[in-house]
Design a protein around this motif. Structure first.
Motif, PDB file in Angstrom:
ATOM      1  N   ARG A 196      35.396  29.742  37.559  1.00  0.00           N
ATOM      2  CA  ARG A 196      36.732  29.665  36.955  1.00  0.00           C
ATOM      3  C   ARG A 196      37.792  30.313  37.841  1.00  0.00           C
ATOM      4  O   ARG A 196      38.956  30.372  37.472  1.00  0.00           O
ATOM      5  CB  ARG A 196      36.726  30.340  35.578  1.00  0.00           C
ATOM      6  N   GLY A 197      37.382  30.820  38.993  1.00  0.00           N
ATOM      7  CA  GLY A 197      38.342  31.390  39.924  1.00  0.00           C
ATOM      8  C   GLY A 197      38.875  32.738  39.518  1.00  0.00           C
ATOM      9  O   GLY A 197      39.986  33.117  39.918  1.00  0.00           O
ATOM     10  N   PHE A 198      38.119  33.509  38.737  1.00  0.00           N
ATOM     11  CA  PHE A 198      38.621  34.791  38.265  1.00  0.00           C
ATOM     12  C   PHE A 198      38.890  35.767  39.414  1.00  0.00           C
ATOM     13  O   PHE A 198      39.831  36.543  39.357  1.00  0.00           O
ATOM     14  CB  PHE A 198      37.636  35.424  37.274  1.00  0.00           C
ATOM     15  N   ALA A 199      38.039  35.747  40.423  1.00  0.00           N
ATOM     16  CA  ALA A 199      38.229  36.685  41.537  1.00  0.00           C
ATOM     17  C   ALA A 199      39.559  36.432  42.238  1.00  0.00           C
ATOM     18  O   ALA A 199      40.315  37.372  42.533  1.00  0.00           O
ATOM     19  CB  ALA A 199      37.068  36.576  42.519  1.00  0.00           C
ATOM     20  N   ASP A 200      39.874  35.162  42.502  1.00  0.00           N
ATOM     21  CA  ASP A 200      41.141  34.829  43.163  1.00  0.00           C
ATOM     22  C   ASP A 200      42.333  35.158  42.267  1.00  0.00           C
ATOM     23  O   ASP A 200      43.340  35.708  42.721  1.00  0.00           O
ATOM     24  CB  ASP A 200      41.170  33.340  43.532  1.00  0.00           C
ATOM     25  N   ARG A 201      42.217  34.812  40.987  1.00  0.00           N
ATOM     26  CA  ARG A 201      43.322  35.090  40.063  1.00  0.00           C
ATOM     27  C   ARG A 201      43.592  36.587  39.977  1.00  0.00           C
ATOM     28  O   ARG A 201      44.743  37.023  39.941  1.00  0.00           O
ATOM     29  CB  ARG A 201      42.991  34.533  38.682  1.00  0.00           C
ATOM     30  N   LEU A 202      42.521  37.365  39.930  1.00  0.00           N
ATOM     31  CA  LEU A 202      42.673  38.813  39.838  1.00  0.00           C
ATOM     32  C   LEU A 202      43.301  39.378  41.108  1.00  0.00           C
ATOM     33  O   LEU A 202      44.169  40.259  41.062  1.00  0.00           O
ATOM     34  CB  LEU A 202      41.309  39.453  39.584  1.00  0.00           C
ATOM     35  N   TYR A 203      42.879  38.857  42.244  1.00  0.00           N
ATOM     36  CA  TYR A 203      43.453  39.306  43.519  1.00  0.00           C
ATOM     37  C   TYR A 203      44.956  39.019  43.559  1.00  0.00           C
ATOM     38  O   TYR A 203      45.757  39.878  43.955  1.00  0.00           O
ATOM     39  CB  TYR A 203      42.743  38.605  44.678  1.00  0.00           C
TER      40      TYR A 203
ATOM     41  N   ASN B  19      38.020  44.094  47.377  1.00  0.00           N
ATOM     42  CA  ASN B  19      37.783  44.168  48.821  1.00  0.00           C
ATOM     43  C   ASN B  19      38.863  43.420  49.590  1.00  0.00           C
ATOM     44  O   ASN B  19      39.362  43.887  50.616  1.00  0.00           O
ATOM     45  CB  ASN B  19      36.406  43.603  49.162  1.00  0.00           C
ATOM     46  N   LYS B  20      39.233  42.258  49.074  1.00  0.00           N
ATOM     47  CA  LYS B  20      40.296  41.477  49.726  1.00  0.00           C
ATOM     48  C   LYS B  20      41.638  42.198  49.589  1.00  0.00           C
ATOM     49  O   LYS B  20      42.431  42.252  50.537  1.00  0.00           O
ATOM     50  CB  LYS B  20      40.370  40.083  49.096  1.00  0.00           C
ATOM     51  N   PHE B  21      41.864  42.771  48.416  1.00  0.00           N
ATOM     52  CA  PHE B  21      43.126  43.445  48.154  1.00  0.00           C
ATOM     53  C   PHE B  21      43.294  44.695  49.020  1.00  0.00           C
ATOM     54  O   PHE B  21      44.345  44.917  49.636  1.00  0.00           O
ATOM     55  CB  PHE B  21      43.181  43.825  46.668  1.00  0.00           C
ATOM     56  N   THR B  22      42.266  45.519  49.092  1.00  0.00           N
ATOM     57  CA  THR B  22      42.373  46.775  49.840  1.00  0.00           C
ATOM     58  C   THR B  22      42.318  46.553  51.344  1.00  0.00           C
ATOM     59  O   THR B  22      42.921  47.323  52.105  1.00  0.00           O
ATOM     60  CB  THR B  22      41.247  47.735  49.429  1.00  0.00           C
ATOM     61  N   ALA B  23      41.621  45.489  51.787  1.00  0.00           N
ATOM     62  CA  ALA B  23      41.509  45.235  53.227  1.00  0.00           C
ATOM     63  C   ALA B  23      42.864  44.942  53.865  1.00  0.00           C
ATOM     64  O   ALA B  23      43.088  45.224  55.038  1.00  0.00           O
ATOM     65  CB  ALA B  23      40.560  44.075  53.484  1.00  0.00           C
ATOM     66  N   GLU B  24      43.777  44.381  53.106  1.00  0.00           N
ATOM     67  CA  GLU B  24      45.087  44.002  53.641  1.00  0.00           C
ATOM     68  C   GLU B  24      46.084  45.153  53.610  1.00  0.00           C
ATOM     69  O   GLU B  24      47.239  44.985  54.003  1.00  0.00           O
ATOM     70  CB  GLU B  24      45.631  42.810  52.852  1.00  0.00           C
ATOM     71  N   ARG B  25      45.641  46.317  53.149  1.00  0.00           N
ATOM     72  CA  ARG B  25      46.578  47.432  53.026  1.00  0.00           C
ATOM     73  C   ARG B  25      46.280  48.575  53.985  1.00  0.00           C
ATOM     74  O   ARG B  25      46.947  49.587  53.963  1.00  0.00           O
ATOM     75  CB  ARG B  25      46.576  47.939  51.580  1.00  0.00           C
TER      76      ARG B  25
ATOM     77  N   ALA C 207      31.034  43.045  38.094  1.00  0.00           N
ATOM     78  CA  ALA C 207      30.959  43.798  39.348  1.00  0.00           C
ATOM     79  C   ALA C 207      31.230  42.884  40.545  1.00  0.00           C
ATOM     80  O   ALA C 207      31.935  43.269  41.484  1.00  0.00           O
ATOM     81  CB  ALA C 207      29.589  44.455  39.481  1.00  0.00           C
ATOM     82  N   ARG C 208      30.675  41.684  40.511  1.00  0.00           N
ATOM     83  CA  ARG C 208      30.866  40.745  41.624  1.00  0.00           C
ATOM     84  C   ARG C 208      32.331  40.318  41.732  1.00  0.00           C
ATOM     85  O   ARG C 208      32.911  40.290  42.824  1.00  0.00           O
ATOM     86  CB  ARG C 208      29.969  39.523  41.419  1.00  0.00           C
ATOM     87  N   ILE C 209      32.930  39.978  40.629  1.00  0.00           N
ATOM     88  CA  ILE C 209      34.331  39.536  40.632  1.00  0.00           C
ATOM     89  C   ILE C 209      35.250  40.644  41.143  1.00  0.00           C
ATOM     90  O   ILE C 209      36.118  40.418  41.991  1.00  0.00           O
ATOM     91  CB  ILE C 209      34.758  39.106  39.208  1.00  0.00           C
ATOM     92  N   LEU C 210      35.078  41.841  40.620  1.00  0.00           N
ATOM     93  CA  LEU C 210      35.941  42.952  41.021  1.00  0.00           C
ATOM     94  C   LEU C 210      35.722  43.329  42.481  1.00  0.00           C
ATOM     95  O   LEU C 210      36.674  43.677  43.187  1.00  0.00           O
ATOM     96  CB  LEU C 210      35.684  44.153  40.123  1.00  0.00           C
ATOM     97  N   THR C 211      34.495  43.253  42.948  1.00  0.00           N
ATOM     98  CA  THR C 211      34.226  43.561  44.354  1.00  0.00           C
ATOM     99  C   THR C 211      34.942  42.572  45.266  1.00  0.00           C
ATOM    100  O   THR C 211      35.586  42.959  46.248  1.00  0.00           O
ATOM    101  CB  THR C 211      32.708  43.531  44.629  1.00  0.00           C
ATOM    102  N   LEU C 212      34.850  41.280  44.935  1.00  0.00           N
ATOM    103  CA  LEU C 212      35.518  40.262  45.749  1.00  0.00           C
ATOM    104  C   LEU C 212      37.032  40.464  45.755  1.00  0.00           C
ATOM    105  O   LEU C 212      37.680  40.424  46.809  1.00  0.00           O
ATOM    106  CB  LEU C 212      35.179  38.863  45.217  1.00  0.00           C
TER     107      LEU C 212
END
Length: 530
Positions: free
Chosen positions: A317-324, A369-375, A361-366
């Motif tokens: 459902r794309g939750f990881a992308d939506r959350l990011y 990780n993407k969110f913090t890597a860009e900062r 855990a998987r969704i939040l990790t994805l």
């Protein structure tokens, strides 16, 4: 712990008696209060008081009438009465003692005198319990053995039990309450025996039914089924209070209401399957049949969805992308909505506890990780590993969702403190940073919590161009830069967000006036001439 009901038509006296006494230290708890005799009678079954402290003068129905009515309607259930009276009502108090009251106190009530009376009545209650204990224990063990043996039989649905049913078990309806009991120390067997004994005492005193074992769980067979959420909540609170000295946590689920003991196993099985899904609900009451319906399924399989199935359903459902994206634009409302959607997805699939926790855990990790890597360390104070550990420590899905929401909200606040950027400026910056992804106006509307049509109008007013035109220009501008660097056309098309190379070719020629390959060649020739 014995239950007390306080009956007085003056709210100040009811409140005062409830608060001034150290009820726990005296072995009592205030189960309920009433402002009249009729209200007391109406609350009697629910409160199940062992002791009723009552004003002799009550509106509509005096204390003497209330005592007589209770003795008539609940003759099989012993009650103790402590009368409150003024000097002028002494004769009433004397009559109350003659018909069964245990004592009286003059108003205004002296705290020490009341404590002495409560201690005296407590000793009476304990003495009665001890006298009943030996006979009750042997009888209860016999009924428990009978019920456990019954579970080994294979009765068809609705089939009557052929064996002679003890008279004490011949009830109009039956319902199994299955308990999941957690113990804090290593002596589980000893604590389990203690818990079973305490539950047996509770059931005997309240007339609930009998305790027995089924499939490794301790169960209570109720003689009256639970009819409401309030009843389910009160029962679990009472069970937890009874087991507070030996159990660290208690959860419970109700089986189907059964018309005969032949359906005992079916009721146990239903309670067991529901108890397996107790993580999906707040653990503040006994789970009921309505909770099965809340899962959106008529039947639940006895085993939960595997992690891989549940995780795939959620991630698809794309939750990881939506959350990011929601974190990227610091939108707390959208983060909360996404987490609610994740919770609903877990409920709709009846996911097991492990499936839910691993999926979250998987969704939040994805996303993180993407969110913090860009900062580059700007969010170093936020540890993803700590949040994941907290996820696995939660006792229910609603608590898990709320905990994650609070932690992500803290993250957003810490990163956006002092920011005065407008929403439209955020959207433009977001496009400039993510032009190479599959951006759509609908996605931005959801991310920024706007209606898509309304956002389209706001965007045009702010930029002077429709969303799609602005996005194309951003993408083509970046494509020109990459082509000028000598990048291959197909690579550039994909990098700037065009999955189809022919479509990219048409767009580039429309805005630049020449094909991308020609633009790349002309820039390389210029570099050679220089």
């Amino acid at each position: 712990m014995y239950n007390v009901m306080i009956v007085d038509d003056e709210p100040a006296i009811r409140e005062g008696l409830t608060t001034i006494m150290d009820w726990d230290a005296l072995g009592f708890r205030v189960a309920d209060t009433a402002g009249s005799g009729r209200e007391a009678l109406a609350k009697l079954e629910q409160a199940q008081p062992d002791l009723i402290i009552m004003d002799i003068r009550l509106p509509g129905m005096n204390g003497l009438d209330v005592i007589r009515k209770i003795q008539e309607e609940a003759a099989g259930t012993p009650h103790h009465f402590l009368i409150l009276s003024g000097y002028a009502d002494f004769e009433y108090a004397r009559q109350a003692i003659s018909i069964g009251a245990d004592g009286y106190l003059l108003k205004p009530v002296d705290e020490d005198e009341m404590a002495e009376e409560l201690q005296r009545i407590y000793r009476m209650l304990e003495s009665r319990k001890a006298a009943d204990g030996g006979h009750r224990a042997s009888g209860d063990r016999r009924y428990s053995d009978y019920l456990e043996a019954l579970l080994l039989k294979d009765y068809k649905d609705g089939e009557a039990v052929p064996e002679s049913v003890p008279a004490e078990l011949q009830w109009p309806v039956y319902q199994v309450i299955m308990l999941e009991i957690h113990f804090a120390d290593a002596d589980r067997m000893g604590k389990m025996a203690e818990a079973k004994e305490q539950l047996t005492t509770l059931c005997h005193e309240r007339g609930y039914g009998f305790v027995f074992a089924a499939g490794g769980h301790t169960c209570i067979l109720l003689r009256q089924s639970l009819k409401s959420m309030d009843q389910a909540s009160r029962l679990l609170q009472e069970i937890r209070g009874t087991l507070s000295s030996c159990a660290a946590a208690v959860y419970a689920a109700a089986g189907w209401e059964a018309a005969s003991l032949g359906q005992l196993k079916a009721s146990c099985d239903a309670a067991s399957r529901l108890l397996e899904r107790r993580f999906l609900f707040r653990g503040d009451r006994v789970l009921l049949h309505s909770d099965w319906l809340a899962l959106g399924q008529e039947e639940l399989e006895s085993s939960g969805s595997s992690f891989h199935e549940s995780e795939y359903r959620i991630l698809s459902r794309g939750f990881a992308d939506r959350l990011y994206y929601a974190l990227e634009v610091a939108n707390k409302e959208t983060v909360a909505q996404i987490l609610q959607d994740m919770e609903k997805a877990c409920l709709s699939h009846g996911s097991s506890e492990l499936s839910v926790k691993e999926g979250f855990a998987r969704i939040l990790t994805l996303a993180l990780n993407k969110f913090t890597a860009e900062r580059e360390g700007s969010s170093s104070s936020f540890e993803t590993a700590d949040l994941i550990a907290e996820i696995y420590g939660q006792c229910s899905l609603p608590e898990l969702t709320e905990r994650v929401r609070l932690r992500l909200e803290q993250l957003i606040i810490s990163l956006s403190a002092g920011s005065k950027e407008t929403v439209m400026k955020q959207i433009v910056d977001f496009i400039d940073a993510h032009y190479g992804e599959n951006l759509k106006l609908e996605l931005l509307a959801e991310t920024f919590n706007y209606n898509s049509s309304y956002l389209g109008k706001l965007f045009r007013n702010y930029t002077g161009e429709p969303f799609n035109l602005y996005l194309d220009k951003v993408r083509i501008g970046n494509a020109k830069r990459l082509l000028a660097e000598g990048r291959k056309v197909q690579w550039v098309a994909k990098h700037v967000g065009y999955a189809n190379a022919d479509y990219f070719h048409a767009k580039f020629k429309k805005y630049v006036g020449c094909p991308p390959s020609a633009y790349r060649s002309s820039n390389r020739e210029k570099e050679g001439m220089e």
